[in-house]
Scaffold this motif. Sequence first.
Motif, short mmCIF file in Angstrom:
data_model
loop_
_atom_site.label_atom_id
_atom_site.label_comp_id
_atom_site.label_asym_id
_atom_site.label_seq_id
_atom_site.Cartn_x
_atom_site.Cartn_y
_atom_site.Cartn_z
N GLY A 54 0.87 -1.24 -0.13
CA GLY A 54 0.16 -0.49 0.02
C GLY A 54 1.05 0.76 0.42
O GLY A 54 0.13 2.26 -0.01
N SER A 55 2.05 1.68 -0.09
CA SER A 55 2.92 2.07 -0.69
C SER A 55 2.66 2.74 -1.41
O SER A 55 3.41 4.50 -1.60
CB SER A 55 4.46 2.08 -0.11
OG SER A 55 5.36 0.97 -1.33
N THR A 56 1.97 3.47 -2.21
CA THR A 56 2.08 3.55 -3.66
C THR A 56 0.67 4.16 -3.77
O THR A 56 -0.87 3.94 -3.53
CB THR A 56 2.54 2.72 -5.00
OG1 THR A 56 1.44 2.03 -5.43
CG2 THR A 56 3.27 2.03 -5.17
N GLN A 283 3.25 12.17 6.22
CA GLN A 283 4.04 10.81 5.68
C GLN A 283 3.65 9.75 5.77
O GLN A 283 3.88 9.06 4.80
CB GLN A 283 5.40 11.17 6.70
CG GLN A 283 6.25 12.07 6.86
CD GLN A 283 8.03 12.63 7.55
OE1 GLN A 283 7.25 11.41 9.31
NE2 GLN A 283 9.03 12.76 7.66
N GLY A 284 2.69 9.06 6.06
CA GLY A 284 1.25 7.95 6.34
C GLY A 284 0.80 8.43 5.07
O GLY A 284 -0.59 6.93 4.57
N PHE A 285 1.17 9.16 4.27
CA PHE A 285 -0.07 9.11 3.03
C PHE A 285 -0.75 8.16 2.22
O PHE A 285 -1.97 8.32 1.67
CB PHE A 285 1.30 10.69 2.19
CG PHE A 285 -0.02 11.07 1.09
CD1 PHE A 285 -1.83 12.03 1.86
CD2 PHE A 285 -0.39 11.64 0.14
CE1 PHE A 285 -2.27 13.56 0.53
CE2 PHE A 285 -1.26 11.80 -0.53
CZ PHE A 285 -2.07 12.60 -0.04
N CYS A 286 0.45 8.06 1.76
CA CYS A 286 0.24 6.39 1.03
C CYS A 286 0.44 5.36 1.27
O CYS A 286 1.21 4.23 0.39
CB CYS A 286 0.35 6.64 -0.36
SG CYS A 286 -0.36 8.05 -1.33
N ASP A 287 0.62 5.00 2.88
CA ASP A 287 1.55 3.90 3.52
C ASP A 287 -0.22 3.22 3.42
O ASP A 287 -0.61 3.91 5.28
CB ASP A 287 2.50 4.20 4.13
CG ASP A 287 3.08 2.60 5.11
OD1 ASP A 287 2.05 1.68 4.59
OD2 ASP A 287 3.77 3.25 5.41
N ALA A 288 -1.01 2.49 3.67
CA ALA A 288 -1.97 2.14 3.81
C ALA A 288 -1.62 1.26 5.54
O ALA A 288 -3.00 0.54 5.63
CB ALA A 288 -2.93 0.64 3.11
N SER A 289 -0.43 0.76 5.46
CA SER A 289 -0.57 1.01 7.57
C SER A 289 -0.60 1.60 8.34
O SER A 289 -0.70 1.54 10.10
CB SER A 289 0.76 0.64 7.49
OG SER A 289 1.93 1.09 7.75
N THR A 290 -0.79 2.86 7.71
CA THR A 290 -1.83 4.26 8.39
C THR A 290 -2.59 4.70 8.27
O THR A 290 -3.37 4.06 7.60
CB THR A 290 -0.41 5.64 7.64
OG1 THR A 290 -0.85 6.16 7.08
CG2 THR A 290 0.95 5.48 8.76
N SER A 291 -3.47 5.35 9.17
CA SER A 291 -4.44 5.81 8.72
C SER A 291 -4.91 6.79 7.45
O SER A 291 -6.31 6.16 7.19
CB SER A 291 -5.26 6.06 10.45
OG SER A 291 -4.31 7.71 10.80
#
Length: 351
Positions: A54-56, A283-291
């Motif tokens: 989910g990082s992209t 910083q978690g904008f495109c990282d699905a491990s963040t809200s």
Amino acid sequence: MRTNECTKSCTNSDAGHTDLSPPTLVPPTLVPPTVPPTTAVPVPVGTPLPSTPGSTCPDLDVSIAFTGGSNLKGQFGKYSLGYQAMLEILRDWTQTLSLTGEDHTVGISSIVRGGVLRMAFVQFARTDSYWICSNSGQGCDARVSGCNQPIPSNTCTNGRLSGKLDELIADFDWHKDNYMSSVTYLASALEDVVYIFKESPPHRQKLLIIMTSSALNPAEPQMSTEIPATRAKLDALNVVSFGIVIREGASHTQTDIDAESMLTPFTDGFANVPLDGLMELLQGFCDASTSLGLFIRGMHTSSAPAGSPPTLVPPTLVPPTLVPPTVPPTTAVPVPVGTPLPSTPGSTCPD
């Protein structure tokens, strides 16, 4: 007599006598398998990291409506100037993003794909007014008479979507020098966001972030009529909205609680964070491990009919596949029956 017990494993001398000298024992040499080394590949800042689930990002147009509220004018938490600190955090974060490289004049003709972004910024606070960086000096609501503002030193976004970093930085520089410092009225800025997203092509997903540090003014007459009507226009454009309340410190106060309760009805997702935690959230904008990253990855607008609100679909997280290193196989060498075993002392018999 026990001589015959040994005949299957002993060797008779051709000379008719037995060689009783002990054999020379040579231990086998153990060679470790060759494991290919891991090569570290440097990743430029802003490059999507496909190795993280989910990082992209999707192809995304983002408009950030941020507060120019007066409660950020001075000390805010650990920051001596809250408004300036908020802009610096936004600026630093924007410089890490993967952008299209297209300037603000491209508009709906944007064709760049590949998980890249365009951004637009609008400041809200004053009654019936919004502020954008305008290259002509006309960067506020036309309903306000005498709308004349300073012209930026460098070409900025003109309040439109841009994927060119130089223009976005010029926006931050302009807003840093032009601060509303007023009560929190939102309706006029939301109407401007509608015009911003009308220049977003169908293949790009659309995200509005509303960022405030205080409650929307309850005396704002548009709270019950104009804002819901504007939200309906955004829904028709398949715009998804996310609210961020910025508070002074780790503990909640009545100010941020009121801000959250008044902003929640107009947004699809929400976060309430201290100002010094804003960068971590972004910083978690495109990282699905963040809200926030999970929210963005769940945006799904392609099948939504015009006029219907977007459907938020949680993404499916697939764990990474672990591939063990390649180890060369061990080759077994057959040993004839009766062959002495040099690794075992005294393994040979006399005749």
